[in-house]
Scaffold this motif. Structure first.
Motif, PDB file in Angstrom:
ATOM      1  N   GLY A 154     117.970   2.772 -40.486  1.00 49.58           N
ATOM      2  CA  GLY A 154     117.082   2.902 -41.368  1.00 49.58           C
ATOM      3  C   GLY A 154     115.602   2.660 -41.020  1.00 49.58           C
ATOM      4  N   GLN A 155     115.071   2.430 -42.014  1.00 46.84           N
ATOM      5  CA  GLN A 155     113.537   2.354 -41.879  1.00 46.84           C
ATOM      6  C   GLN A 155     113.080   0.897 -42.398  1.00 46.84           C
ATOM      7  N   VAL A 156     112.131   0.165 -41.442  1.00 50.32           N
ATOM      8  CA  VAL A 156     111.465  -0.811 -41.808  1.00 50.32           C
ATOM      9  C   VAL A 156     109.799  -0.452 -42.338  1.00 50.32           C
TER      10      VAL A 156
ATOM     11  N   LEU B 248      93.013  -5.870 -58.388  1.00 53.04           N
ATOM     12  CA  LEU B 248      94.258  -6.329 -57.952  1.00 53.04           C
ATOM     13  C   LEU B 248      94.747  -5.855 -56.699  1.00 53.04           C
ATOM     14  N   THR B 249      95.691  -6.657 -55.804  1.00 53.13           N
ATOM     15  CA  THR B 249      96.262  -6.144 -54.668  1.00 53.13           C
ATOM     16  C   THR B 249      97.603  -6.611 -54.694  1.00 53.13           C
ATOM     17  N   ASN B 250      98.540  -5.702 -54.252  1.00 56.34           N
ATOM     18  CA  ASN B 250      99.874  -5.874 -54.194  1.00 56.34           C
ATOM     19  C   ASN B 250     100.316  -5.464 -52.836  1.00 56.34           C
ATOM     20  N   PHE B 251     101.554  -6.138 -52.312  1.00 57.53           N
ATOM     21  CA  PHE B 251     102.088  -5.883 -51.098  1.00 57.53           C
ATOM     22  C   PHE B 251     103.573  -5.885 -51.320  1.00 57.53           C
ATOM     23  N   ARG B 252     104.278  -5.221 -50.411  1.00 58.56           N
ATOM     24  CA  ARG B 252     105.657  -5.107 -50.240  1.00 58.56           C
ATOM     25  C   ARG B 252     106.169  -4.774 -48.639  1.00 58.56           C
ATOM     26  N   LEU B 253     107.255  -5.386 -48.375  1.00 55.91           N
ATOM     27  CA  LEU B 253     107.819  -5.191 -46.958  1.00 55.91           C
ATOM     28  C   LEU B 253     109.416  -5.238 -47.046  1.00 55.91           C
ATOM     29  N   GLY B 254     110.074  -4.234 -46.718  1.00 52.60           N
ATOM     30  CA  GLY B 254     111.273  -4.090 -46.710  1.00 52.60           C
ATOM     31  C   GLY B 254     112.064  -2.889 -45.620  1.00 52.60           C
ATOM     32  N   PHE B 255     113.329  -3.005 -46.089  1.00 52.50           N
ATOM     33  CA  PHE B 255     114.119  -2.235 -45.324  1.00 52.50           C
ATOM     34  C   PHE B 255     115.022  -1.221 -46.122  1.00 52.50           C
ATOM     35  N   ARG B 256     114.973   0.095 -45.716  1.00 55.04           N
ATOM     36  CA  ARG B 256     116.050   0.840 -46.467  1.00 55.04           C
ATOM     37  C   ARG B 256     116.573   2.044 -45.763  1.00 55.04           C
ATOM     38  N   THR B 257     117.877   2.350 -46.161  1.00 49.16           N
ATOM     39  CA  THR B 257     118.620   3.335 -45.284  1.00 49.16           C
ATOM     40  C   THR B 257     118.846   4.780 -46.129  1.00 49.16           C
ATOM     41  N   ASP B 258     119.279   5.630 -45.316  1.00 49.14           N
ATOM     42  CA  ASP B 258     119.419   6.993 -45.958  1.00 49.14           C
ATOM     43  C   ASP B 258     120.358   6.874 -47.212  1.00 49.14           C
TER      44      ASP B 258
END
Length: 828
Positions: free
Chosen positions: A738-740, A769-779
């Motif tokens: 997947g993808q980080v 305002l500021t927002n962050f996100r960090l994740g992992f996803r697959t196809d």
């Protein structure tokens, strides 16, 4: 029947059997696979880059870059990733969209500063920003404050849209499309948890019931602890407690005919919406009759009481409101859509019914004192609409012709009651120390609105050459409004009082009539309107489109439904029963470009909108008109420039940046109510020129009305920006390929004023305002990410309100503090 078909049939039956479940058509913009077969040839190159954005803004399928108007398109996955789960939050992604709310009913949705008069809402006017969900018009902003549920995308169209949409819209339209049933089995589920006890769950499943019938069902629930702490009740308020359901059946016997039956039901039941103390600003009342003096007098009259607000810092998020707080909101409806390809064109019929039930309780004095002990204005709305539309497309000419009918009824039963501290707060002399004069004084309001509308509209797009296209449109509209408003006033003993003839000064009855006036009005008004527009667009190159638009539009007549202001003789002003229609002249030019092999787009638009007889919400500072009323400002002008930039240099990086400059002013408003700093004193002589030289000077004479020509419109930031960047890298994680990814998005709005007549006390500071996100996803559809919103814990105010009575109290609602959490979702 297969197991999957059995499950879907059971889910669909359960959804459609729910009492009160509403229906709405789910037809949404198609995905890339369908787009490849149906999208114009110019879009096909974009599909490989993943950049294609298809819209139905002009009632036909085309790419956003081909539409010769200013449009922002926000895909469903972007809405979810950034946590913007309803219309109120959507403004963080669309700079020219302004949404301000003190509760669902009192919500203003404006585009370029225009649309709904900013302030407390009356039922008697039309909104200038049309909100459509799957082609169904929502007549009240309050009826569209539901959480987004299974949304495919949202299109924000700027400028008048009356020749393409059923209901006339003078400022723009928000076109929401939900995911539609599929003949391939699919589903998705999502769970989110965060601080403030935030919990959200979403699920949707879709698939075939037979070869010709498909179904889709979606459900979502959201809960969150409140953001304000009420020291009086010792509990958190302004919470979230939302439930949403949507069910859809699609019958498609052949390629030429589809019938969609669909419904939604949304329920919100929070304890809210409360306010906090923000500040006190000096008015022209005597100092002893302003907030600090009145609190001191109340404390002196009751030794040991020592009342004080729990905090004078609004960002401590403490309040002490003593009245019940509720905001029960139920929304739903039913629609049936028939789409039939007939020869060279397509015939569409959309039949819809929607309802809205509103059960509020508020604290209208904004304090822990018992001044207004009870304030509630429950409403019930039913609306019915029928639209017939015919679309014809050929190589040279595209035609849209429509017939729209609309019927609405709103019933409201209001109660406002004075409390034990009201006499000390509102009266003087010996009467001030007698709580029985006002304690229990009750205004009971009964009102209804009947609104009928019919329209014939059409638009032709004619390609003069391969590059040059002209697009004229017309609309013929009829509106009729009938209203009824009756306020019965009873004293603390329950006896009905009368203020006719005017009671003698200094009597108990005169004191009571000075707070609540019995009223009875039955306004009725109707109007025909003809409007038109002309768009000329020219394709300079394959990827550069220039356009110019002129639109002559209108907003129909309005009536005052929440009570009338009082004259100098302290009697209802019957001349304010109705307000004139708005007359709109709109000018716009724009440029839409794509470059770098269509990996990037840059769009620019400039506009000027002139409105005569602008329908403004105003508040005269009296208890009897605390909910505001409508009045006409002679002329309003909104003008500005907007820019939208998107880039996707590779599959690993994407970014966007949008900006807007909006200069929206009362060009001429000579008889506006005065702001609080010029109110509260003895009125200046009737024929004297208004004197504005002593704002906030206690005991100074107050102008009877103020000329605020040249002042900025309330609720409008001159500068607004939004941006976002996401980058990803391939990884093998959790035994999956997947993808980080890492994303950041933010928005900025410059200062704005929250009073209808701009006040030095109600200027809301700008914020970013500021927002962050960090994740992992697959196809394969698995996605897990953590997020932080308002990451730098910025303190900001969402809206400010002026307390009634010209005492100088300013209350407000702070925006959300920093929130954080995690989301996991999967699709199959």
């Amino acid at each position: 029947m297969t197991i999957r078909q059995t499950i879907l049939a059971g889910v669909a039956f359960a959804a459609f059997a729910q009492p009160g479940l509403a229906w709405a058509d789910p037809e949404a913009a198609p995905d890339a696979a369908r787009a490849e077969s149906e999208a114009p040839e110019a879009a096909e190159a974009d599909i490989g880059n993943g950049n294609i954005i298809l819209v139905t803004a002009r009632r036909r399928l085309e790419t956003a870059q081909e539409v010769p108007l200013a449009i922002s398109v926000i895909r469903g996955d972007s809405i979810e990733a950034t946590g913007n789960f309803n219309i109120v939050k959507l403004q963080q992604l669309a700079p020219t969209l302004q949404v301000y709310t003190t509760n669902p009913r009192n919500t203003s949705v404006n585009i370029r500063g225009l649309g709904v008069p900013f302030g407390l809402t009356s039922d008697g006017f039309e909104q200038g920003v049309g909100i459509y969900v799957d082609d169904v018009y929502n007549s009240r902003v309050a009826a569209a404050t539901f959480d987004f549920l299974d949304v495919d995308q949202v299109e924000v169209l700027r400028g008048p849209q009356g020749t393409l949409y059923g209901k006339n819209t003078t400022a723009g339209a928000i076109n929401i499309t939900t995911n539609q049933p599929t003949f391939d089995f699919e589903g998705r589920a999502e769970l989110t948890a965060g601080n403030l006890n935030y919990k959200q769950a979403k699920a949707a499943v879709s698939g075939p019931l037979s070869e010709t019938i498909a179904a889709r069902i979606a459900v979502a629930t959201t809960t969150r602890r409140g953001t304000l702490y009420n020291t009086r009740t010792q509990r958190w308020i302004n919470e979230q407690d939302n439930l949403g359901l949507r069910g859809t059946l699609l019958f498609k016997p052949n390629d030429n005919l589809s019938v969609t039956l669909s419904g939604d039901y949304s329920q919100q039941d929070p304890e809210g919406y409360g306010t906090v103390y923000v500040r006190v600003g000096r008015t022209q009342r005597a100092l002893t009759r302003q907030y600090d003096g009145l609190v001191a007098a109340i404390n002196a009259a009751t030794p040991g009481r020592n009342y004080a607000v729990p905090s004078t810092n609004p960002y401590d998020r403490l309040t002490d409101l003593d009245s019940n707080l509720n905001a029960g909101n139920k929304i739903g409806g039913a629609s049936l859509k028939v789409k039939w390809d007939v020869g060279p064109g397509t015939f569409t019929s959309i039949s819809a019914w929607r309802f809205w039930d509103w059960k509020p309780e508020n604290d209208r004095d904004f304090t822990g004192l018992s001044i207004v002990a009870k304030s509630q204005n429950p409403s019930q709305q039913d609306q019915y609409s029928q639209e017939f539309r015919y679309n014809y497309e050929s190589d040279k000419i595209d035609v849209v012709v429509g017939l729209f009918g609309f019927k609405q009824r709103i019933d409201t039963q209001g109660t406002e009651q004075q409390g034990a501290d009201a006499s000390r707060w509102s009266l003087t002399g010996a009467q001030a120390v007698d709580p029985s004069i006002l304690n229990g004084l009750t205004a009971s309001n009964t009102q209804f609105l009947k609104s009928d509308s019919a329209a014939l509209y059409g638009q032709v797009s004619y390609q003069l050459t391969d590059a040059l296209t002209i697009q004229p449109g017309i609309r013929i509209n009829y509106d009729k409004k009938e209203g009824f408003y009756e306020r019965v006033v009873t004293n603390g003993a329950g006896a009905v009082i009368s203020c006719t003839p005017v009671p003698a000064a200094g009597t108990v009855l005169a004191a009571q009539c000075g707070v609540y006036q019995p009223q009875s009005t039955s306004p009725s008004v109707s109007d025909w309107n003809f409007s038109y527009d002309l768009n000329v667009n020219y394709k300079i190159t394959r990827d550069v489109l220039a356009y110019a638009t002129y639109a002559k539009s209108f907003k129909t007549v309005g009536i005052n439904q929440n009570g009338l202001p009082l004259t100098s003789a302290n009697v209802p002003d019957l001349s304010a029963s109705t307000v004139k229609p708005e007359s709109v002249n709109h000018y716009e030019i724009g440029l839409k470009t794509a470059f770098w092999d269509r990996r990037a787009t840059f769009n620019l638009s400039a506009f000027r909108t002139e409105i005569k007889n602008f329908q403004a919400t105003v508040n005269g500072g009296q208890f009897g008109t605390v909910r505001g009323y409508l009045a006409n400002a002679e002329k309003v002008v909104s003008q500005g420039i907007e820019a939208d930039f998107k880039i996707r240099p590779s599959d690993r990086v994407s970014a966007y940046a949008n900006g807007a400059y909006t200069d929206a002013k009362y060009k001429k408003f000579t008889n506006a109510p005065c702001p609080p700093e010029l109110s509260g004193g003895t009125l200046q002589p009737a024929n004297a020129a208004p004197d504005y030289s002593q704002p906030g000077v206690a005991g100074a004479l107050s102008p009877r009305q103020c000329d605020i020509s040249g002042a900025d419109l309330p609720g409008v930031s001159k500068w607004a920006f939004s941006y976002g960047v996401e980058a990803n890298a391939p990884v093998h994680l959790l035994d999956k390929d997947g993808q980080v990814y890492f994303g950041v998005d933010g928005n900025y709005r410059s200062h704005w004023n929250s009073n209808a007549s701009p006040s030095i006390y109600t200027d809301v500071k700008g914020y970013a305002l500021t927002n962050f996100r960090l994740g992992f996803r697959t196809d394969s559809g698995f996605d897990i990410f953590g997020w932080v919103r308002n990451a730098f814990d910025v303190n900001y105010i969402e809206t400010l309100q002026v307390a009634p009575g010209n005492v100088g109290l300013i209350a407000g609602q702070p925006g959300d503090q920093r929130t954080w959490g995690g989301t996991i979702k999967t699709s199959f």
